[in-house]
Design a protein around this motif. Structure first.
Motif, PDB file in Angstrom:
ATOM      1  N   GLU A   1      27.886  37.451  54.051  1.00  0.00           N
ATOM      2  CA  GLU A   1      27.246  38.798  53.249  1.00  0.00           C
ATOM      3  C   GLU A   1      28.310  38.387  51.918  1.00  0.00           C
ATOM      4  O   GLU A   1      29.723  38.209  52.317  1.00  0.00           O
ATOM      5  N   ALA A   2      27.586  38.574  50.954  1.00  0.00           N
ATOM      6  CA  ALA A   2      28.397  38.742  49.344  1.00  0.00           C
ATOM      7  C   ALA A   2      27.780  40.029  48.815  1.00  0.00           C
ATOM      8  O   ALA A   2      26.831  40.205  49.313  1.00  0.00           O
ATOM      9  N   VAL A   3      28.003  40.241  47.572  1.00  0.00           N
ATOM     10  CA  VAL A   3      27.348  40.874  46.149  1.00  0.00           C
ATOM     11  C   VAL A   3      27.808  40.484  45.321  1.00  0.00           C
ATOM     12  O   VAL A   3      28.714  39.447  44.864  1.00  0.00           O
ATOM     13  N   GLY A   4      26.928  40.507  43.883  1.00  0.00           N
ATOM     14  CA  GLY A   4      27.010  39.831  43.286  1.00  0.00           C
ATOM     15  C   GLY A   4      25.628  40.176  42.319  1.00  0.00           C
ATOM     16  O   GLY A   4      25.499  41.019  42.499  1.00  0.00           O
TER      17      GLY A   4
ATOM     18  N   SER B   1      22.466  43.830  39.629  1.00  0.00           N
ATOM     19  CA  SER B   1      23.811  43.727  40.918  1.00  0.00           C
ATOM     20  C   SER B   1      22.911  43.812  42.298  1.00  0.00           C
ATOM     21  O   SER B   1      21.432  43.939  42.284  1.00  0.00           O
ATOM     22  N   VAL B   2      23.080  42.498  43.087  1.00  0.00           N
ATOM     23  CA  VAL B   2      22.436  42.433  44.159  1.00  0.00           C
ATOM     24  C   VAL B   2      23.583  42.094  45.480  1.00  0.00           C
ATOM     25  O   VAL B   2      24.426  41.328  45.290  1.00  0.00           O
ATOM     26  N   SER B   3      22.627  42.365  46.449  1.00  0.00           N
ATOM     27  CA  SER B   3      23.412  42.222  47.899  1.00  0.00           C
ATOM     28  C   SER B   3      22.612  41.382  48.752  1.00  0.00           C
ATOM     29  O   SER B   3      21.305  40.872  48.930  1.00  0.00           O
TER      30      SER B   3
ATOM     31  N   ILE C   1      21.469  46.815  43.931  1.00  0.00           N
ATOM     32  CA  ILE C   1      21.844  47.174  44.672  1.00  0.00           C
ATOM     33  C   ILE C   1      22.424  47.849  42.761  1.00  0.00           C
ATOM     34  O   ILE C   1      22.429  47.242  42.078  1.00  0.00           O
ATOM     35  N   PRO C   2      23.079  49.100  42.913  1.00  0.00           N
ATOM     36  CA  PRO C   2      23.101  50.027  42.049  1.00  0.00           C
ATOM     37  C   PRO C   2      24.087  49.400  41.292  1.00  0.00           C
ATOM     38  O   PRO C   2      24.697  49.355  39.973  1.00  0.00           O
ATOM     39  N   GLU C   3      25.432  48.797  41.928  1.00  0.00           N
ATOM     40  CA  GLU C   3      26.526  47.861  41.518  1.00  0.00           C
ATOM     41  C   GLU C   3      26.804  47.124  42.260  1.00  0.00           C
ATOM     42  O   GLU C   3      26.632  47.411  43.659  1.00  0.00           O
ATOM     43  N   ALA C   4      27.091  46.041  41.860  1.00  0.00           N
ATOM     44  CA  ALA C   4      28.307  45.320  43.168  1.00  0.00           C
ATOM     45  C   ALA C   4      30.017  45.265  43.932  1.00  0.00           C
ATOM     46  O   ALA C   4      30.835  45.185  42.450  1.00  0.00           O
TER      47      ALA C   4
ATOM     48  N   PRO D   1      32.837  46.697  46.922  1.00  0.00           N
ATOM     49  CA  PRO D   1      33.277  46.365  48.186  1.00  0.00           C
ATOM     50  C   PRO D   1      32.416  47.237  48.734  1.00  0.00           C
ATOM     51  O   PRO D   1      32.253  46.840  50.082  1.00  0.00           O
ATOM     52  N   GLU D   2      32.159  48.402  48.383  1.00  0.00           N
ATOM     53  CA  GLU D   2      31.962  49.521  48.805  1.00  0.00           C
ATOM     54  C   GLU D   2      30.040  48.965  50.054  1.00  0.00           C
ATOM     55  O   GLU D   2      29.734  49.442  50.851  1.00  0.00           O
ATOM     56  N   TYR D   3      29.577  48.810  48.598  1.00  0.00           N
ATOM     57  CA  TYR D   3      27.829  48.911  48.777  1.00  0.00           C
ATOM     58  C   TYR D   3      27.662  47.353  49.621  1.00  0.00           C
ATOM     59  O   TYR D   3      26.863  46.895  50.510  1.00  0.00           O
ATOM     60  N   LEU D   4      28.543  46.578  49.565  1.00  0.00           N
ATOM     61  CA  LEU D   4      28.852  45.043  50.676  1.00  0.00           C
ATOM     62  C   LEU D   4      29.323  45.582  52.098  1.00  0.00           C
ATOM     63  O   LEU D   4      28.326  44.805  53.325  1.00  0.00           O
TER      64      LEU D   4
END
Length: 335
Positions: free
Chosen positions: A71-74, A91-93, A115-118, A120-123
């Motif tokens: 998993e990543a967000v960026g 921003s995407v997960s 996602i609303p923003e990249a 660590p929480e959304y990750l």
């Protein structure tokens, strides 16, 4: 010209430092249906990773060099000509085996989540929080007012499980192994009992305080924890196996000589069940929306381990840190 730094499995080994290499490749080109993502944060799944670099995940064929991580967000850097619903800068997960441990990834548009923003929480929510939600709903079948006991309760998965259980009005017993983890669980304000297994014998405590009362045992540790949960299941109780940390740490499954499991559960009508996230893929969108909403509204705390890990090279250190049992919340590496 910028390069794409990656952590790859270069040989099978029990040691992540022996098994992996940091390499640089060209930034991947995308086709008309793909998106180029610059990863900002990656999540560490050290036990699963270790089974990969040991060559022991039966449904994954590892060919060297093999980029791993899930998993990543960026941030979206480029889009293919057929992409309509995603823009550069979004921003995407992403959650896909063999993609995360690199600075850039080319991924099909169907496999990204906006996602609303990249952060660590959304990750942490996607996919770890999703796993907690779906395991409680589908496998534990947790009902309001039940007693649930959760091992590794201060981990990335466990700290979401205990909160979701309390939201259902359940009596929550949380098990952890350090004073720092006790403090994290206390801060969540959702646990009726917190047990530090290094101070209190779990089997004795449960056999005294919760004998035949555990409606749901949620276990990702195994061995002694599994046995203590199984022993104290209530009539119609459910023991959910969400991980096998002790067995995987030892590298071999313990040989057990004794009565079969059903000797413990038959007369209670109880059951032992296992959870695997990918088997509920069709329910992921619903779970994400619920959890994203709960987080935005302040009803769900998402805890990220405060230890800083930075850069592709730090993934090995972060993995060792998690395997050593030091983590409080989700372990994340900043790229």
């Amino acid at each position: 010209m910028p390069k794409n730094k990656q952590l790859v499995i270069s040989s099978f080994s029990n040691d992540i430092r022996e098994a992996t290499t940091v390499m640089e490749t060209d930034i991947p080109h995308i086709n008309a249906d793909q998106i180029l993502v610059k990863n900002k944060y990656v999540g560490i799944n050290a036990l699963y990773d270790r089974e990969l670099y040991r060559g022991r995940v039966p449904y994954i064929k590892v060919t060297f060099p093999y980029v791993f991580g899930v998993e990543a967000v960026g941030e979206v850097m480029a889009i293919g000509k057929n992409i309509k619903n995603v823009s550069v800068g979004d921003s995407v997960s992403t959650v896909k085996v063999g993609t995360a441990y690199q600075e850039y990834q080319a991924i099909d548009a169907a496999e990204i989540i906006k996602i609303p923003e990249a952060t660590p929480e959304y990750l942490t929510i996607n996919p770890t929080g999703v796993s907690a939600y779906l395991a409680l709903q589908n496998v534990a079948e947790l009902k309001a007012g039940e007693i649930i006991v959760v091992s590794a309760a201060a981990g990335g998965l466990g700290h979401i499980v205990v909160q979701l259980a309390k939201q259902k009005g359940c009596h929550v017993v949380a098990i952890c192994g350090t004073e720092q983890k006790e403090a994290l669980l206390t801060s969540l304000n959702c646990c009726n009992q917190i047990i530090n297994h290094r101070k209190t014998d779990v089997d004795s405590f449960l056999s005294t305080e919760y004998a035949n009362k555990i409606d749901v045992g949620f276990d990702s540790v195994g061995r002694h924890m599994f046995d203590a949960f199984l022993k104290n299941l209530a009539p119609l109780g459910r023991l959910v196996v969400s991980g096998l940390a002790t067995e995987i740490n030892e590298g071999v499954f313990q040989k057990v000589t004794g009565p079969r499991v059903y000797e413990r559960i038959y007369w209670k009508g109880a059951s032992v069940r296992c959870f695997m996230n990918h088997l509920y893929k069709d329910q992921h969108p619903e779970a994400r929306e619920v959890l994203f909403s709960e987080y935005r509204e302040g009803n769900l705390q998402v805890k990220v381990d405060p230890t800083p890990f930075r850069g592709i090279e730090a993934i090995t250190e972060a993995s060792e840190y998690l395997l050593a049992g030091k983590s409080c919340g989700k372990v994340v590496v900043t790229l």
